[in-house]
Scaffold this motif. Structure first.
Motif, PDB file in Angstrom:
ATOM      1  N   GLY A  74      21.624  73.796 -42.264  1.00 53.18           N
ATOM      2  CA  GLY A  74      22.419  74.122 -41.087  1.00 53.18           C
ATOM      3  C   GLY A  74      22.621  75.606 -40.909  1.00 53.18           C
ATOM      4  N   VAL A  75      21.561  76.396 -41.022  1.00 50.44           N
ATOM      5  CA  VAL A  75      21.686  77.846 -40.900  1.00 50.44           C
ATOM      6  C   VAL A  75      21.906  78.280 -39.457  1.00 50.44           C
ATOM      7  CG1 VAL A  75      20.481  80.039 -41.281  1.00 50.44           C
ATOM      8  CG2 VAL A  75      20.300  78.230 -42.971  1.00 50.44           C
ATOM      9  N   GLY A  76      21.558  77.431 -38.492  1.00 46.09           N
ATOM     10  CA  GLY A  76      21.759  77.794 -37.084  1.00 46.09           C
ATOM     11  C   GLY A  76      23.229  77.800 -36.726  1.00 46.09           C
ATOM     12  N   ASN A  77      23.579  77.076 -35.663  1.00 41.07           N
ATOM     13  CA  ASN A  77      24.977  76.997 -35.245  1.00 41.07           C
ATOM     14  C   ASN A  77      25.691  75.786 -35.836  1.00 41.07           C
ATOM     15  OD1 ASN A  77      24.877  79.306 -33.584  1.00 41.07           O
ATOM     16  ND2 ASN A  77      23.850  78.119 -31.974  1.00 41.07           N
ATOM     17  N   GLN A  78      25.027  75.098 -36.781  1.00 36.64           N
ATOM     18  CA  GLN A  78      25.609  73.911 -37.380  1.00 36.64           C
ATOM     19  C   GLN A  78      26.519  74.289 -38.547  1.00 36.64           C
ATOM     20  OE1 GLN A  78      22.358  71.249 -38.409  1.00 36.64           O
ATOM     21  NE2 GLN A  78      21.075  72.208 -36.874  1.00 36.64           N
ATOM     22  N   GLU A  79      27.240  73.284 -39.034  1.00 32.85           N
ATOM     23  CA  GLU A  79      28.049  73.479 -40.234  1.00 32.85           C
ATOM     24  C   GLU A  79      27.116  73.696 -41.417  1.00 32.85           C
ATOM     25  OE1 GLU A  79      31.305  71.066 -42.989  1.00 32.85           O
ATOM     26  OE2 GLU A  79      30.478  70.164 -41.168  1.00 32.85           O
ATOM     27  N   VAL A  80      27.434  74.683 -42.250  1.00 32.64           N
ATOM     28  CA  VAL A  80      26.567  75.022 -43.377  1.00 32.64           C
ATOM     29  C   VAL A  80      26.953  74.188 -44.590  1.00 32.64           C
ATOM     30  CG1 VAL A  80      25.801  76.874 -44.902  1.00 32.64           C
ATOM     31  CG2 VAL A  80      26.304  77.363 -42.511  1.00 32.64           C
ATOM     32  N   ILE A  81      25.945  73.580 -45.205  1.00 33.45           N
ATOM     33  CA  ILE A  81      26.151  72.775 -46.405  1.00 33.45           C
ATOM     34  C   ILE A  81      25.294  73.352 -47.525  1.00 33.45           C
ATOM     35  CG2 ILE A  81      25.946  70.478 -47.434  1.00 33.45           C
ATOM     36  CD1 ILE A  81      26.225  69.320 -44.628  1.00 33.45           C
ATOM     37  N   GLY A  82      25.904  73.622 -48.662  1.00 37.61           N
ATOM     38  CA  GLY A  82      25.186  74.176 -49.808  1.00 37.61           C
ATOM     39  C   GLY A  82      26.180  74.623 -50.858  1.00 37.61           C
ATOM     40  N   ASN A  83      25.710  75.408 -51.843  1.00 41.49           N
ATOM     41  CA  ASN A  83      26.657  75.887 -52.849  1.00 41.49           C
ATOM     42  C   ASN A  83      27.553  76.973 -52.264  1.00 41.49           C
ATOM     43  OD1 ASN A  83      25.704  78.699 -53.535  1.00 41.49           O
ATOM     44  ND2 ASN A  83      23.839  77.616 -54.072  1.00 41.49           N
ATOM     45  N   ALA A  84      28.658  77.241 -52.945  1.00 45.93           N
ATOM     46  CA  ALA A  84      29.699  78.113 -52.392  1.00 45.93           C
ATOM     47  C   ALA A  84      29.192  79.525 -52.120  1.00 45.93           C
ATOM     48  CB  ALA A  84      30.897  78.152 -53.339  1.00 45.93           C
ATOM     49  N   VAL A  85      28.369  80.064 -53.024  1.00 43.79           N
ATOM     50  CA  VAL A  85      27.858  81.431 -52.846  1.00 43.79           C
ATOM     51  C   VAL A  85      26.993  81.529 -51.597  1.00 43.79           C
ATOM     52  CG1 VAL A  85      26.312  83.183 -53.808  1.00 43.79           C
ATOM     53  CG2 VAL A  85      27.995  82.083 -55.276  1.00 43.79           C
ATOM     54  N   ASP A  86      26.043  80.603 -51.455  1.00 39.25           N
ATOM     55  CA  ASP A  86      25.134  80.640 -50.311  1.00 39.25           C
ATOM     56  C   ASP A  86      25.872  80.404 -48.991  1.00 39.25           C
ATOM     57  OD1 ASP A  86      23.104  81.143 -52.046  1.00 39.25           O
ATOM     58  OD2 ASP A  86      22.142  79.187 -51.894  1.00 39.25           O
ATOM     59  N   ILE A  89      27.626  83.607 -48.023  1.00 41.32           N
ATOM     60  CA  ILE A  89      26.708  84.627 -47.502  1.00 41.32           C
ATOM     61  C   ILE A  89      26.288  84.305 -46.071  1.00 41.32           C
ATOM     62  CG2 ILE A  89      24.359  85.533 -47.741  1.00 41.32           C
ATOM     63  CD1 ILE A  89      24.747  85.420 -50.777  1.00 41.32           C
ATOM     64  N   VAL A  90      25.902  83.059 -45.827  1.00 45.82           N
ATOM     65  CA  VAL A  90      25.463  82.672 -44.485  1.00 45.82           C
ATOM     66  C   VAL A  90      26.615  82.788 -43.487  1.00 45.82           C
ATOM     67  CG1 VAL A  90      24.625  80.761 -43.061  1.00 45.82           C
ATOM     68  CG2 VAL A  90      23.596  81.192 -45.296  1.00 45.82           C
ATOM     69  N   GLY A  91      27.810  82.372 -43.901  1.00 48.90           N
ATOM     70  CA  GLY A  91      28.960  82.480 -43.019  1.00 48.90           C
ATOM     71  C   GLY A  91      29.262  83.923 -42.646  1.00 48.90           C
ATOM     72  N   HIS A  92      29.172  84.823 -43.636  1.00 48.86           N
ATOM     73  CA  HIS A  92      29.441  86.240 -43.355  1.00 48.86           C
ATOM     74  C   HIS A  92      28.350  86.821 -42.459  1.00 48.86           C
ATOM     75  CE1 HIS A  92      31.686  89.916 -44.285  1.00 48.86           C
ATOM     76  NE2 HIS A  92      30.517  90.534 -44.250  1.00 48.86           N
ATOM     77  N   TRP A  93      27.098  86.436 -42.694  1.00 44.14           N
ATOM     78  CA  TRP A  93      25.993  86.911 -41.849  1.00 44.14           C
ATOM     79  C   TRP A  93      26.215  86.484 -40.403  1.00 44.14           C
ATOM     80  CZ3 TRP A  93      22.258  83.207 -39.941  1.00 44.14           C
ATOM     81  CH2 TRP A  93      21.267  83.777 -39.132  1.00 44.14           C
ATOM     82  N   ARG A  94      26.642  85.250 -40.193  1.00 47.78           N
ATOM     83  CA  ARG A  94      26.905  84.776 -38.827  1.00 47.78           C
ATOM     84  C   ARG A  94      27.959  85.619 -38.133  1.00 47.78           C
ATOM     85  NH1 ARG A  94      27.485  78.188 -39.269  1.00 47.78           N
ATOM     86  NH2 ARG A  94      25.273  77.653 -39.277  1.00 47.78           N
ATOM     87  N   ARG A  95      29.009  85.957 -38.893  1.00 43.36           N
ATOM     88  CA  ARG A  95      30.091  86.749 -38.287  1.00 43.36           C
ATOM     89  C   ARG A  95      29.663  88.198 -38.053  1.00 43.36           C
ATOM     90  NH1 ARG A  95      32.813  83.431 -41.946  1.00 43.36           N
ATOM     91  NH2 ARG A  95      32.774  85.041 -43.566  1.00 43.36           N
ATOM     92  N   GLN A  96      28.882  88.766 -38.969  1.00 40.90           N
ATOM     93  CA  GLN A  96      28.449  90.158 -38.852  1.00 40.90           C
ATOM     94  C   GLN A  96      27.336  90.330 -37.819  1.00 40.90           C
ATOM     95  OE1 GLN A  96      31.072  91.877 -40.608  1.00 40.90           O
ATOM     96  NE2 GLN A  96      29.386  93.191 -41.232  1.00 40.90           N
ATOM     97  N   CYS A  97      26.443  89.332 -37.740  1.00 44.31           N
ATOM     98  CA  CYS A  97      25.263  89.450 -36.876  1.00 44.31           C
ATOM     99  C   CYS A  97      25.132  88.202 -36.000  1.00 44.31           C
ATOM    100  CB  CYS A  97      24.003  89.634 -37.723  1.00 44.31           C
ATOM    101  SG  CYS A  97      24.153  90.850 -39.063  1.00 44.31           S
ATOM    102  N   PRO A  98      26.054  87.978 -35.088  1.00 47.95           N
ATOM    103  CA  PRO A  98      26.056  86.722 -34.312  1.00 47.95           C
ATOM    104  C   PRO A  98      24.824  86.536 -33.432  1.00 47.95           C
ATOM    105  CG  PRO A  98      27.605  88.303 -33.380  1.00 47.95           C
ATOM    106  CD  PRO A  98      27.149  88.874 -34.692  1.00 47.95           C
ATOM    107  N   ASP A  99      24.158  87.624 -33.063  1.00 47.37           N
ATOM    108  CA  ASP A  99      22.994  87.522 -32.177  1.00 47.37           C
ATOM    109  C   ASP A  99      21.673  87.536 -32.942  1.00 47.37           C
ATOM    110  OD1 ASP A  99      24.720  87.563 -29.956  1.00 47.37           O
ATOM    111  OD2 ASP A  99      24.750  89.757 -29.958  1.00 47.37           O
ATOM    112  N   GLN A 100      21.720  87.596 -34.251  1.00 46.65           N
ATOM    113  CA  GLN A 100      20.503  87.700 -35.055  1.00 46.65           C
ATOM    114  C   GLN A 100      19.991  86.313 -35.432  1.00 46.65           C
ATOM    115  OE1 GLN A 100      20.052  89.252 -39.415  1.00 46.65           O
ATOM    116  NE2 GLN A 100      20.039  91.060 -38.087  1.00 46.65           N
ATOM    117  N   SER A 101      18.685  86.115 -35.253  1.00 51.16           N
ATOM    118  CA  SER A 101      18.063  84.845 -35.629  1.00 51.16           C
ATOM    119  C   SER A 101      17.713  84.860 -37.113  1.00 51.16           C
ATOM    120  CB  SER A 101      16.786  84.609 -34.803  1.00 51.16           C
ATOM    121  OG  SER A 101      17.084  84.555 -33.422  1.00 51.16           O
TER     122      SER A 101
END
Length: 266
Positions: A74-86, A89-101
């Motif tokens: 769920g790296v796109g706009n979906q809920e992210v499922i995985g280990n806490a570290v990953d 990181i993905v959550g912070h990337w979404r917030r920092q770079c909302p327009d980045q694919s």
């Protein structure tokens, strides 16, 4: 008989709600004889609820590279499922770079507790991204600022993740950034440790994190650090699942009653 049965059933229900019902009385005897309790840190002494509180990066694509080197669904706009570290990181990337694919990945070697790292090969240019503990990277004068930041994060009790990039397979990844993540200590953990010490039971922390991070968490919990007749060390860092098991089995071979508390992953 009916009144007695109902009364006993209600009493057992109340005991069960407090986790006090056991099927075998020998289990009660075993718990009562425990002299050492080994704790897995992450998710047991801490909440396993990570958030990025500091980072240092020297590549403008840093968060995209870090997010590419994760094993989540769920790296796109979906809920992210995985280990806490990953997920962190993905959550912070979404917030920092909302327009980045997301950067497309050709192949991946998922995280291993033995390697303490994960690597991916990017589909666009064949670059290899590695994410892991700072000590799996080669320290050099060119990356000294990143390692200094990693040491500072660890002293503050943060979980430290470094990201490096290599031009292709077989090349040594050069660090491009380091992340410091906070994992709050459970509010009740300090009281538990204090009570164990009052009862003469030796708590031991077994963690895969680095020594400085482990020591910082131990200070927050008022963890006993003096050796005892039963254990030489009470805080053990950089412990793989197999090393944790070996430590517990060694105590068992010495005839020391020991318990292990953790989230089941290890």
């Amino acid at each position: 008989p009916v009144v007695a049965t109902v009364t006993l059933a209600l009493a057992v229900r109340r005991l069960a709600a407090r986790g006090l019902v056991v099927k075998r009385m020998t289990a009660v005897e075993g718990v009562g004889s425990v002299r050492v309790v080994c704790f897995d840190k992450t998710g047991t002494l801490t909440e396993n609820r990570l958030s990025v509180v500091d980072y240092l990066a020297r590549d403008e694509q840093f968060w995209g590279l870090a997010a590419a080197c994760t094993d989540v669904v769920g790296v796109g706009n979906q809920e992210v499922i995985g280990n806490a570290v990953d997920c962190c990181i993905v959550g912070h990337w979404r917030r920092q770079c909302p327009d980045q694919s997301p950067l497309p990945v050709r192949s991946a070697s998922v995280f291993s507790s033995d390697r303490r790292s994960m690597t991916v090969e990017l589909a666009e240019d064949g670059r290899v991204v590695m994410k892991g503990a700072p000590d799996v990277f080669t320290r050099s004068a060119a990356s000294e600022d990143l390692f200094a930041a990693a040491d500072d994060f660890a002293r503050r009790g943060l979980r430290v993740i470094m990201v490096g990039v290599a031009p292709g397979a077989g090349a040594i990844p050069e660090p491009v950034g380091v992340i410091g993540m906070a994992d709050p200590v459970r509010p009740e953990a300090r009281a538990v440790v204090h009570r164990l010490c009052q009862l003469g039971i030796n708590p031991v922390m077994l963690t895969g994190d680095g020594e400085q991070t482990a020591d910082s968490i131990a200070r927050q919990l008022d963890w006993p650090t003096s050796p005892s007749p039963l254990v030489d060390r009470t805080v053990l860092s950089r412990q793989s699942p197999s090393a944790k098991l070996a430590f517990v089995e060694d105590l068992q071979r010495r005839g020391i009653p020991v318990a292990m508390v953790g989230d089941g992953v290890n």
